[in-house]
Design an enzyme around this catalytic site. Sequence first.
Site, PDB file in Angstrom:
ATOM      1  N   ASP A   1      -6.898   4.234  -4.675  1.00  0.00           N
ATOM      2  CA  ASP A   1      -7.591   4.060  -3.406  1.00  0.00           C
ATOM      3  C   ASP A   1      -8.254   5.429  -3.174  1.00  0.00           C
ATOM      4  O   ASP A   1      -8.457   6.178  -4.145  1.00  0.00           O
ATOM      5  CB  ASP A   1      -6.599   3.681  -2.281  1.00  0.00           C
ATOM      6  CG  ASP A   1      -7.291   3.135  -1.028  1.00  0.00           C
ATOM      7  OD1 ASP A   1      -7.672   1.965  -1.017  1.00  0.00           O
ATOM      8  OD2 ASP A   1      -7.476   3.897  -0.058  1.00  0.00           O
TER       9      ASP A   1
ATOM     10  N   LYS B   1       0.874  -1.190   0.000  1.00  0.00           N
ATOM     11  CA  LYS B   1       0.000   0.000   0.000  1.00  0.00           C
ATOM     12  C   LYS B   1       0.898   1.222   0.000  1.00  0.00           C
ATOM     13  O   LYS B   1       2.031   1.171   0.484  1.00  0.00           O
ATOM     14  CB  LYS B   1      -0.852   0.022   1.272  1.00  0.00           C
ATOM     15  CG  LYS B   1      -2.119   0.834   1.126  1.00  0.00           C
ATOM     16  CD  LYS B   1      -3.223   0.004   0.528  1.00  0.00           C
ATOM     17  CE  LYS B   1      -4.454   0.795   0.228  1.00  0.00           C
ATOM     18  NZ  LYS B   1      -5.566  -0.097  -0.162  1.00  0.00           N
TER      19      LYS B   1
HETATM   20  N1  GLU Z   1      -7.337   0.118  -3.140  1.00  0.00           N
HETATM   21  C1  GLU Z   1      -8.010  -1.094  -3.457  1.00  0.00           C
HETATM   22  C2  GLU Z   1      -8.005  -2.010  -2.261  1.00  0.00           C
HETATM   23  O1  GLU Z   1      -8.056  -1.536  -1.140  1.00  0.00           O
HETATM   24  C3  GLU Z   1      -7.512  -1.726  -4.740  1.00  0.00           C
HETATM   25  C4  GLU Z   1      -6.061  -2.074  -4.761  1.00  0.00           C
HETATM   26  C5  GLU Z   1      -5.548  -2.574  -6.120  1.00  0.00           C
HETATM   27  O2  GLU Z   1      -6.326  -2.683  -7.051  1.00  0.00           O
HETATM   28  O3  GLU Z   1      -4.354  -2.849  -6.189  1.00  0.00           O
HETATM   29  O4  GLU Z   1      -7.991  -3.199  -2.345  1.00  0.00           O
END
Ligand code: GLU
Length: 444
Positions: free
Chosen positions: A166, A126
């Site tokens: 996100d 993340k």
């Molecule tokens: N932000 C999204 C999540 O919390 C998607 C992350 C992604 O597609 O890599 O899973």
Amino acid sequence: MSYTEEVYARVVEQNPGEYEFHQAVKEVLESLEVVIEANEEEYRKMALLERLVEPERVISFRVPWIDDNGQVQVNKGYRVQFNSAIGPYKGGLRFHPSVNQGILKFLGFEQIFKNSLTGLPIGGGKGGSNFDPKGKSDNEVMRFCQSFMTELSKYIGADQDVPAGDIGVGAREIGYLFGQYKRNRGLYEGVLTGKGLTFGGSLVRTEATGYGLVYILDEMLRHHNHTLEGKTVLVSGSGNVAIYAAEKVFQLGGKVVSMSDSNGYIYDPDGIQLDIVKDIKEIRRGRIKEYVEEVPTATFKEGKGVWTIPCDIALPCATQNELGLEDAKALKANGCFCVCEGANMPTTLDATEYIQQNGMLFMPGKASNAGGVATSALEMSQNSMRLSWSREEVDERLQRIMKDIFAKTAEAAKRYGMEGNYVAGANIAGFEKVVAAMKAQGIV
Ligand code: GLU
């Protein structure tokens, strides 16, 4: 002290002030207790839990950029590369003033198990910044994204770490980030997901988190002899997850009567008109209260009271810790029988406990919002093959993945004598795959 309690105490001591990270670790470790006890000697010897709660790498950097007045601004940038046991790091970037290392560690930790549950080869990561895109011009957002990527591009790659969106990072930001990666590294590769359809994006990626949430909700309801038909549904948030969750609820016969943002919430007893919400949020980048100017029969209230509206089903799709114990009690008192998380950890630990102890169905975000990252992994596959699948093909795969996540989650809970406890089931099923891979790969 049990092994899990020892590891939790160590996390609190060694990561001071990172409360959301502590919370995420606590929830996971508590529900893994039974699995860990059965393998305690081996796991202790290999320091398996100690390794699991320590990110492989945390990158933190300065992001200088110039605003429209010629003033230099400085933000913090991060990428948490948490666990690569089952694939390259994968997870979104969040741009929001609340972002700090602790929030990104909680999100990265959750992502490990979520990504494992999808059944696809993606590790957990993340990243993000305390930059606030709200009120910034397009040019300011572009300059920020370019500066952010100038640094981040040294640490990511299609087979190494693949960020996505996100909160605060949508199609516009991904476009600017991709452009700068390509320019810096000279590589046209699937290094980001959530890309535009003209440069490697996948159909259904935009809708995937919200649609996936409702696919697993529908599956859980059927398992408990309910359907969505005729149900009144509360949705919080008004971003990507909320909008497409609401769209799918309507398609399956339910009625969504609320949406919200950080100022307050709207209540439309006739059912939210999503074309208006999409226009406000996706085109005008406005505030949810503007809805009542166009629908005078709806009401807007400031603050966080969305969970006081009577409903059958609640879908928290805004942000972490938005649904607390008092909210859970209000939901129960007003007839709600099911909470399915669209955001990451929107329900506090005491509220989750209350919901589960009071006979309501509860599906945790790491299972129920996994459709977004799963479709990101499908985007990665299409990029590697230099092919694009049709909308039907991607949607069909997404439905299959969500059904499979429900089945795995329900099975793991049952196997350990906790039938219907989907928090435990999701944590156990996600953990088992990651741990098997970590064990096989030695002490790394
Ligand atoms: N932000 C999204 C999540 O919390 C998607 C992350 C992604 O597609 O890599 O899973």
